[in-house]
Structure formats: C-alpha cells, structure tokens
Scaffold this active site. Structure first.
Site, PDB file in Angstrom:
ATOM      1  N   ASN A 157     -10.081  -0.416  -0.683  1.00  0.00           N
ATOM      2  CA  ASN A 157      -8.626  -0.362  -0.534  1.00  0.00           C
ATOM      3  C   ASN A 157      -7.985  -0.918  -1.801  1.00  0.00           C
ATOM      4  OD1 ASN A 157      -5.917  -0.735   0.079  1.00  0.00           O
ATOM      5  ND2 ASN A 157      -6.298  -1.515   2.138  1.00  0.00           N
TER       6      ASN A 157
ATOM      7  N   CYS B 298       0.806  -1.222   0.000  1.00  0.00           N
ATOM      8  CA  CYS B 298       0.000   0.000   0.000  1.00  0.00           C
ATOM      9  C   CYS B 298       0.840   1.273   0.000  1.00  0.00           C
ATOM     10  CB  CYS B 298      -0.940   0.006   1.201  1.00  0.00           C
ATOM     11  SG  CYS B 298      -2.074  -1.408   1.225  1.00  0.00           S
TER      12      CYS B 298
ATOM     13  N   HIS C 159      -3.624   7.103   2.070  1.00  0.00           N
ATOM     14  CA  HIS C 159      -3.985   5.787   1.561  1.00  0.00           C
ATOM     15  C   HIS C 159      -5.396   5.465   2.023  1.00  0.00           C
ATOM     16  CE1 HIS C 159      -4.176   1.594   0.724  1.00  0.00           C
ATOM     17  NE2 HIS C 159      -3.997   1.222   1.976  1.00  0.00           N
TER      18      HIS C 159
END
Length: 322
Positions: free
Chosen positions: A279, A113, A249
């Site tokens: 996500n 990520c 994020h």
C-alpha cells in the site's frame, strides 16, 4: 470546454525490496498470514537519504518524457502526498525547483490514499477552465517514515513509491468525471495521531506512527467503494459492461476483489500491483496505471475506472477515457 487527457505516465520504486520473509524476522507474523489477509508478498522501502520529492521527481521526469513535454510547457503542478519532505514549502514547490519550472502554480494535496484522485479532479477543473494546457499530477509517499516496524498490523501493509501523469488539454476524451467524498467522523480508524499543532513532541521523537483499526476500515471501505461504482456509472449513463479496466487503490486484495465483483469485472481486467508494491497510499493508482500502460494492457480509447479510499475517511473515483 477543454477535456483533460492523460498524455504521459511515469513511476518510480525504491531499490530496496522488503519481503514477507524479511518481516517474519522482524515481527510475529508469517508469509501465509500476510498473503491470505492482504495479498502482499513484497514491498519497496526508500533508502535513508531518499525523500518523497526524490521519488516524485523520478516519476515526473518519466511522465513528461512519455508525454513529450518539457519543463517550459508545464503550467501546473499538483503533488498528492501525506509524507511531505518539509512542513513547508510544499513538496510541489520543491519538485518545481528540481524540474526547472518557474512561475506556474504548484501545491500539495493531502487526502491520504485518495490523494491522487483528488489531485486529478483539481487539475481537471483547471484545464476545463482554460487556464492550463499541461498539468503535472504526482502521487508519492515514503510511508516507511511513519511506520512502526514493531506493529505487525500496519508494518506488513505500507510501502514507498511514486507515480505521475501529465494531463493535457484536448477536445474530447480524457477525464469524463470525478467524484470526491470525505467524512471526518471516521478520523480515528486510520490515523497518525500527531502533527504540528498537536502532539509535535511525538514528531520530534520519531514516534508519529500510523494506527489502524483494520476490521472497521475494511468494512467501510468495501461498502463505500461499491457505492462509488454505482455513483460514477449513473452519472455517466453507463453500464458496468462499459468499463474496460478497474485501476483501484492497492490496499488489500480482498477489497480489490470485492470492487471487481461489484463491477462484474473479471480480475483479468483489474490492474493489481499490491502483491509487489504493498500500500503506497497516494502513489498506488498512478504506479498501477503506469505499469499497465507501459506493458501494453491499457490501450487508447478504453474506459478506466480509478477509485480509492483512505484515512479521513476520504474516498473518490475518476472515470477516464484513455
């Protein structure tokens, strides 16, 4: 010394929308449970014949068009992904061929990520050194390929998408600083416990899925991202009020809100897409950035704080004068 300035942004989302209502029919969960704990209402899933490179190509072409550069002007490609098309060659090389670019360096970065922030940092160093004028930095994922759709603790979270930016050499502004960290001691809290040299039988059988200890990840993420705020501002000699936009994020709305509180920044100054995108790992920050640039929220001259946390653990931040 050259500064690396964002001259173009682009993004791409697959057509298929998977809602919380859809997931209610797949696993033991509810829209209320997902929304309360994550903030996610829907996410995108790539078609069966759609690859990470496909998503990255669409986002890249839009970023290059926005920057006003053609293939012959791209000196470097860095592709952040944890779901590459092939073991090798890199997805960056596959993208390079698609775009008709020849000879320039092209490589992947795998920091899950945090991958896009890592890639920005590397591209910034290339430009600062004077060897690169225009760098294409991509974050793209097809996380649906490594999602166990019977595991409600993970399948409600992850999704597919791509974002890209063109960084160009400039005399001022651009990336002010980047800050990268990792600690492999946390490797088992968020992982796909299979690969090429270990557990490859799981890969071949299609059972190489993500595993996550959600509560532990949440606690470390909140503390770590809070410290990233302090580190980045102290390095640049800035106050919290000097940040115009937080582009985090997009993992979990509660983590995003905790970071905003740390910055004393109202949520109206935070770019949030997790409700619609889920996500998307390395793609989440460039997806959010492109949306806010194209809808006019982000204006030239404003300071942007990008930050991410991911498996590894990896974490990082970039302060940018857009």
């Amino acid at each position: 010394m050259n500064s690396a300035r964002i001259t173009g942004t682009g993004s791409y989302l697959p057509e298929k929308v998977l809602t919380n209502a859809d997931l209610e029919r797949m696993v033991d969960t509810t829209d209320e449970w997902i929304t309360e704990r994550t903030g996610i209402k829907e996410r995108r899933v790539a078609a069966e014949d759609e690859t990470t490179c496909d998503l990255g190509e669409a986002a890249s072409r839009r970023a290059m068009e926005a920057a006003g550069v053609d293939a012959g002007e791209i000196d470097l490609i860095i592709f952040a992904t944890t779901t590459p098309d092939r073991v090798f060659p890199s997805t960056a090389c596959l993208l390079q061929e698609r775009l008709g670019i020849h000879g320039s360096p092209a490589f992947d970065i795998q920091a899950v990520c945090t991958g896009f922030v890592y890639a920005l940092s590397v591209a910034d160093k290339f430009i600062a050194a004077g060897g690169v004028r225009n760098a294409l930095v991509v974050g793209a994922e097809t996380l649906s390929r490594i999602t166990d759709w019977t595991d409600r603790s993970t399948c409600v979270l992850f999704a597919d998408g791509a974002g890209a930016v063109v960084l160009s050499a400039a005399e001022e502004g651009g990336i002010l600083s980047t800050h990268l960290h990792a600690d492999g001691a946390f490797k088992d809290l968020l992982t796909v416990p299979a690969g090429v040299s270990s557990g490859y039988d799981q890969v071949r059988s299609g059972e190489a899925y993500m595993h996550m200890k959600g509560n532990e990840v949440f606690k470390v993420a909140v503390n770590t991202l809070g410290s990233m705020v302090d580190e980045t501002l102290a390095y640049n000699g800035l106050a919290k009020s000097d940040v115009d936009w937080l582009i985090p994020h997009q993992a979990n709305i509660r983590i995003i809100q905790a970071t905003a509180r740390k910055l004393r920044l109202g949520m109206e100054r935070v770019v949030v897409t997790v409700d619609r995108h889920g996500n998307t790992s390395a793609a989440s920050i460039p997806l959010a950035l492109d949306e806010a640039v194209r809808d006019g929220r982000i204006q030239r001259g404003e300071r942007l704080l990008l930050e991410a946390f991911g498996g590894g653990f990896t974490w990082g931040a970039a302060l940018i004068q857009y």
